[in-house]
Design a protein around this motif. Structure first.
Motif, PDB file in Angstrom:
ATOM      1  N   ARG A  28       0.829  -1.211   0.000  1.00 24.89           N
ATOM      2  CA  ARG A  28       0.000   0.000   0.000  1.00 24.89           C
ATOM      3  C   ARG A  28       0.861   1.257   0.000  1.00 24.89           C
ATOM      4  O   ARG A  28       0.606   2.202  -0.757  1.00 24.89           O
ATOM      5  CB  ARG A  28      -0.919   0.012   1.222  1.00 24.89           C
ATOM      6  CG  ARG A  28      -2.319  -0.355   0.928  1.00 24.89           C
ATOM      7  CD  ARG A  28      -3.238  -0.193   2.139  1.00 24.89           C
ATOM      8  NE  ARG A  28      -4.035  -1.399   2.240  1.00 24.89           N
ATOM      9  CZ  ARG A  28      -3.754  -2.453   2.998  1.00 24.89           C
ATOM     10  NH1 ARG A  28      -2.730  -2.446   3.793  1.00 24.89           N
ATOM     11  NH2 ARG A  28      -4.527  -3.508   2.977  1.00 24.89           N
ATOM     12  N   ALA A  29       1.865   1.284   0.857  1.00 19.83           N
ATOM     13  CA  ALA A  29       2.733   2.468   0.962  1.00 19.83           C
ATOM     14  C   ALA A  29       3.477   2.720  -0.345  1.00 19.83           C
ATOM     15  O   ALA A  29       3.558   3.865  -0.816  1.00 19.83           O
ATOM     16  CB  ALA A  29       3.720   2.301   2.115  1.00 19.83           C
ATOM     17  N   GLY A  83       3.958   5.940  -5.255  1.00 17.01           N
ATOM     18  CA  GLY A  83       4.258   5.940  -6.683  1.00 17.01           C
ATOM     19  C   GLY A  83       3.134   6.381  -7.589  1.00 17.01           C
ATOM     20  O   GLY A  83       3.380   6.823  -8.715  1.00 17.01           O
ATOM     21  N   PHE A  84       1.879   6.265  -7.109  1.00 20.37           N
ATOM     22  CA  PHE A  84       0.754   6.484  -8.025  1.00 20.37           C
ATOM     23  C   PHE A  84      -0.324   7.437  -7.517  1.00 20.37           C
ATOM     24  O   PHE A  84      -1.278   7.703  -8.248  1.00 20.37           O
ATOM     25  CB  PHE A  84       0.110   5.138  -8.386  1.00 20.37           C
ATOM     26  CG  PHE A  84       1.063   4.208  -9.073  1.00 20.37           C
ATOM     27  CD1 PHE A  84       1.327   4.341 -10.427  1.00 20.37           C
ATOM     28  CD2 PHE A  84       1.747   3.243  -8.358  1.00 20.37           C
ATOM     29  CE1 PHE A  84       2.233   3.510 -11.061  1.00 20.37           C
ATOM     30  CE2 PHE A  84       2.664   2.402  -8.978  1.00 20.37           C
ATOM     31  CZ  PHE A  84       2.907   2.542 -10.334  1.00 20.37           C
ATOM     32  N   TYR A 118      -1.272 -11.674  -3.640  1.00 23.31           N
ATOM     33  CA  TYR A 118      -2.119 -10.514  -3.358  1.00 23.31           C
ATOM     34  C   TYR A 118      -2.919 -10.109  -4.579  1.00 23.31           C
ATOM     35  O   TYR A 118      -2.500 -10.327  -5.715  1.00 23.31           O
ATOM     36  CB  TYR A 118      -1.260  -9.314  -2.921  1.00 23.31           C
ATOM     37  CG  TYR A 118      -0.716  -9.473  -1.525  1.00 23.31           C
ATOM     38  CD1 TYR A 118      -1.363  -8.898  -0.442  1.00 23.31           C
ATOM     39  CD2 TYR A 118       0.424 -10.219  -1.292  1.00 23.31           C
ATOM     40  CE1 TYR A 118      -0.878  -9.053   0.842  1.00 23.31           C
ATOM     41  CE2 TYR A 118       0.916 -10.390  -0.010  1.00 23.31           C
ATOM     42  CZ  TYR A 118       0.259  -9.804   1.053  1.00 23.31           C
ATOM     43  OH  TYR A 118       0.728  -9.974   2.323  1.00 23.31           O
ATOM     44  N   SER A 119      -4.064  -9.488  -4.306  1.00 20.35           N
ATOM     45  CA  SER A 119      -4.865  -8.828  -5.341  1.00 20.35           C
ATOM     46  C   SER A 119      -4.787  -7.334  -5.085  1.00 20.35           C
ATOM     47  O   SER A 119      -4.880  -6.897  -3.936  1.00 20.35           O
ATOM     48  CB  SER A 119      -6.328  -9.266  -5.260  1.00 20.35           C
ATOM     49  OG  SER A 119      -6.451 -10.624  -5.565  1.00 20.35           O
ATOM     50  N   VAL A 120      -4.636  -6.575  -6.163  1.00 18.14           N
ATOM     51  CA  VAL A 120      -4.554  -5.118  -6.060  1.00 18.14           C
ATOM     52  C   VAL A 120      -5.535  -4.492  -7.047  1.00 18.14           C
ATOM     53  O   VAL A 120      -5.574  -4.874  -8.219  1.00 18.14           O
ATOM     54  CB  VAL A 120      -3.119  -4.626  -6.380  1.00 18.14           C
ATOM     55  CG1 VAL A 120      -3.072  -3.104  -6.472  1.00 18.14           C
ATOM     56  CG2 VAL A 120      -2.128  -5.141  -5.350  1.00 18.14           C
ATOM     57  N   VAL A 121      -6.329  -3.565  -6.543  1.00 22.59           N
ATOM     58  CA  VAL A 121      -7.164  -2.714  -7.383  1.00 22.59           C
ATOM     59  C   VAL A 121      -6.617  -1.310  -7.201  1.00 22.59           C
ATOM     60  O   VAL A 121      -6.532  -0.813  -6.075  1.00 22.59           O
ATOM     61  CB  VAL A 121      -8.655  -2.766  -6.971  1.00 22.59           C
ATOM     62  CG1 VAL A 121      -9.474  -1.787  -7.792  1.00 22.59           C
ATOM     63  CG2 VAL A 121      -9.194  -4.186  -7.097  1.00 22.59           C
ATOM     64  N   LEU A 122      -6.214  -0.683  -8.295  1.00 24.87           N
ATOM     65  CA  LEU A 122      -5.582   0.625  -8.227  1.00 24.87           C
ATOM     66  C   LEU A 122      -6.125   1.511  -9.343  1.00 24.87           C
ATOM     67  O   LEU A 122      -6.065   1.144 -10.519  1.00 24.87           O
ATOM     68  CB  LEU A 122      -4.062   0.464  -8.364  1.00 24.87           C
ATOM     69  CG  LEU A 122      -3.184   1.692  -8.419  1.00 24.87           C
ATOM     70  CD1 LEU A 122      -3.389   2.594  -7.215  1.00 24.87           C
ATOM     71  CD2 LEU A 122      -1.722   1.283  -8.512  1.00 24.87           C
ATOM     72  N   VAL A 123      -6.684   2.650  -8.943  1.00 26.92           N
ATOM     73  CA  VAL A 123      -7.157   3.649  -9.898  1.00 26.92           C
ATOM     74  C   VAL A 123      -6.300   4.888  -9.692  1.00 26.92           C
ATOM     75  O   VAL A 123      -6.212   5.411  -8.582  1.00 26.92           O
ATOM     76  CB  VAL A 123      -8.651   3.992  -9.680  1.00 26.92           C
ATOM     77  CG1 VAL A 123      -9.096   5.078 -10.654  1.00 26.92           C
ATOM     78  CG2 VAL A 123      -9.514   2.741  -9.823  1.00 26.92           C
ATOM     79  N   SER A 124      -5.653   5.334 -10.774  1.00 25.46           N
ATOM     80  CA  SER A 124      -4.739   6.465 -10.671  1.00 25.46           C
ATOM     81  C   SER A 124      -4.677   7.239 -11.981  1.00 25.46           C
ATOM     82  O   SER A 124      -4.728   6.655 -13.062  1.00 25.46           O
ATOM     83  CB  SER A 124      -3.332   5.954 -10.332  1.00 25.46           C
ATOM     84  OG  SER A 124      -2.388   6.998 -10.371  1.00 25.46           O
ATOM     85  N   GLU A 125      -4.541   8.548 -11.844  1.00 30.70           N
ATOM     86  CA  GLU A 125      -4.316   9.409 -13.013  1.00 30.70           C
ATOM     87  C   GLU A 125      -3.042   8.991 -13.752  1.00 30.70           C
ATOM     88  O   GLU A 125      -2.930   9.178 -14.963  1.00 30.70           O
ATOM     89  CB  GLU A 125      -4.188  10.876 -12.583  1.00 30.70           C
ATOM     90  CG  GLU A 125      -5.471  11.511 -12.129  1.00 30.70           C
ATOM     91  CD  GLU A 125      -6.408  11.864 -13.271  1.00 30.70           C
ATOM     92  OE1 GLU A 125      -6.020  11.744 -14.448  1.00 30.70           O
ATOM     93  OE2 GLU A 125      -7.545  12.246 -12.964  1.00 30.70           O
ATOM     94  N   ALA A 126      -2.096   8.426 -13.014  1.00 27.06           N
ATOM     95  CA  ALA A 126      -0.817   8.022 -13.619  1.00 27.06           C
ATOM     96  C   ALA A 126      -1.003   7.011 -14.748  1.00 27.06           C
ATOM     97  O   ALA A 126      -0.147   6.899 -15.621  1.00 27.06           O
ATOM     98  CB  ALA A 126       0.103   7.443 -12.547  1.00 27.06           C
ATOM     99  N   PHE A 127      -2.121   6.294 -14.754  1.00 32.19           N
ATOM    100  CA  PHE A 127      -2.356   5.283 -15.778  1.00 32.19           C
ATOM    101  C   PHE A 127      -2.994   5.839 -17.048  1.00 32.19           C
ATOM    102  O   PHE A 127      -3.116   5.118 -18.038  1.00 32.19           O
ATOM    103  CB  PHE A 127      -3.225   4.154 -15.223  1.00 32.19           C
ATOM    104  CG  PHE A 127      -2.572   3.381 -14.112  1.00 32.19           C
ATOM    105  CD1 PHE A 127      -1.220   3.078 -14.145  1.00 32.19           C
ATOM    106  CD2 PHE A 127      -3.305   2.955 -13.028  1.00 32.19           C
ATOM    107  CE1 PHE A 127      -0.619   2.358 -13.118  1.00 32.19           C
ATOM    108  CE2 PHE A 127      -2.723   2.235 -12.005  1.00 32.19           C
ATOM    109  CZ  PHE A 127      -1.379   1.939 -12.045  1.00 32.19           C
ATOM    110  N   ALA A 174       7.340  -0.789  -8.776  1.00 31.82           N
ATOM    111  CA  ALA A 174       7.114  -0.114  -7.498  1.00 31.82           C
ATOM    112  C   ALA A 174       7.198  -1.056  -6.304  1.00 31.82           C
ATOM    113  O   ALA A 174       7.559  -0.644  -5.208  1.00 31.82           O
ATOM    114  CB  ALA A 174       5.760   0.596  -7.506  1.00 31.82           C
ATOM    115  N   VAL A 175       6.878  -2.315  -6.526  1.00 30.30           N
ATOM    116  CA  VAL A 175       6.901  -3.286  -5.420  1.00 30.30           C
ATOM    117  C   VAL A 175       7.998  -4.338  -5.604  1.00 30.30           C
ATOM    118  O   VAL A 175       7.954  -5.405  -4.993  1.00 30.30           O
ATOM    119  CB  VAL A 175       5.518  -3.956  -5.209  1.00 30.30           C
ATOM    120  CG1 VAL A 175       4.473  -2.925  -4.815  1.00 30.30           C
ATOM    121  CG2 VAL A 175       5.084  -4.737  -6.433  1.00 30.30           C
ATOM    122  N   ASP A 176       8.975  -4.025  -6.421  1.00 34.63           N
ATOM    123  CA  ASP A 176      10.057  -4.961  -6.726  1.00 34.63           C
ATOM    124  C   ASP A 176      10.735  -5.517  -5.470  1.00 34.63           C
ATOM    125  O   ASP A 176      11.067  -6.694  -5.408  1.00 34.63           O
ATOM    126  CB  ASP A 176      11.089  -4.286  -7.628  1.00 34.63           C
ATOM    127  CG  ASP A 176      12.094  -5.256  -8.185  1.00 34.63           C
ATOM    128  OD1 ASP A 176      11.674  -6.297  -8.728  1.00 34.63           O
ATOM    129  OD2 ASP A 176      13.306  -4.969  -8.073  1.00 34.63           O
TER     130      ASP A 176
END
Length: 91
Positions: free
Chosen positions: A9-10, A15-16, A44-53, A68-70
């Protein structure tokens, strides 16, 4: 932060700047599968909404999130199920 979900999350927040971010530990449903560990915190499952995309294709979005999570992949994260959207695509 010793919880992998909190670290994910952090990293994604930094990053986004997400408008929406959900991180769910799916490890229990992958017990016995490749990459699963007895202590969990591997899937893990991630749902991410961002202007960056905005303007990025699906592969570029996925690569950006993985970068970002490397550090988490280097310490036992095995799999991410990603739903990545620009705000105009979010339902």
């Amino acid at each position: 932060m010793d919880n992998r979900a909190d670290r994910i999350r952090a990293a994604l927040t930094a990053g986004f700047a997400p408008l929406r971010l959900e991180v769910a530990d799916d490890s229990a449903s992958h017990a016995g599968h490749a990459g699963a560990a007895p202590g969990g915190e591997t899937h893990y499952s991630v749902v991410l909404v961002s202007e960056a995309f905005t303007g990025m294709n699906r592969v570029a979005r996925s690569r950006a999130v993985h970068a970002a999570v490397d550090a988490e992949f280097a310490t036992g994260l095995h799999a991410l199920a990603l739903t990545l959207r620009a705000p105009a695509e979010a339902a």
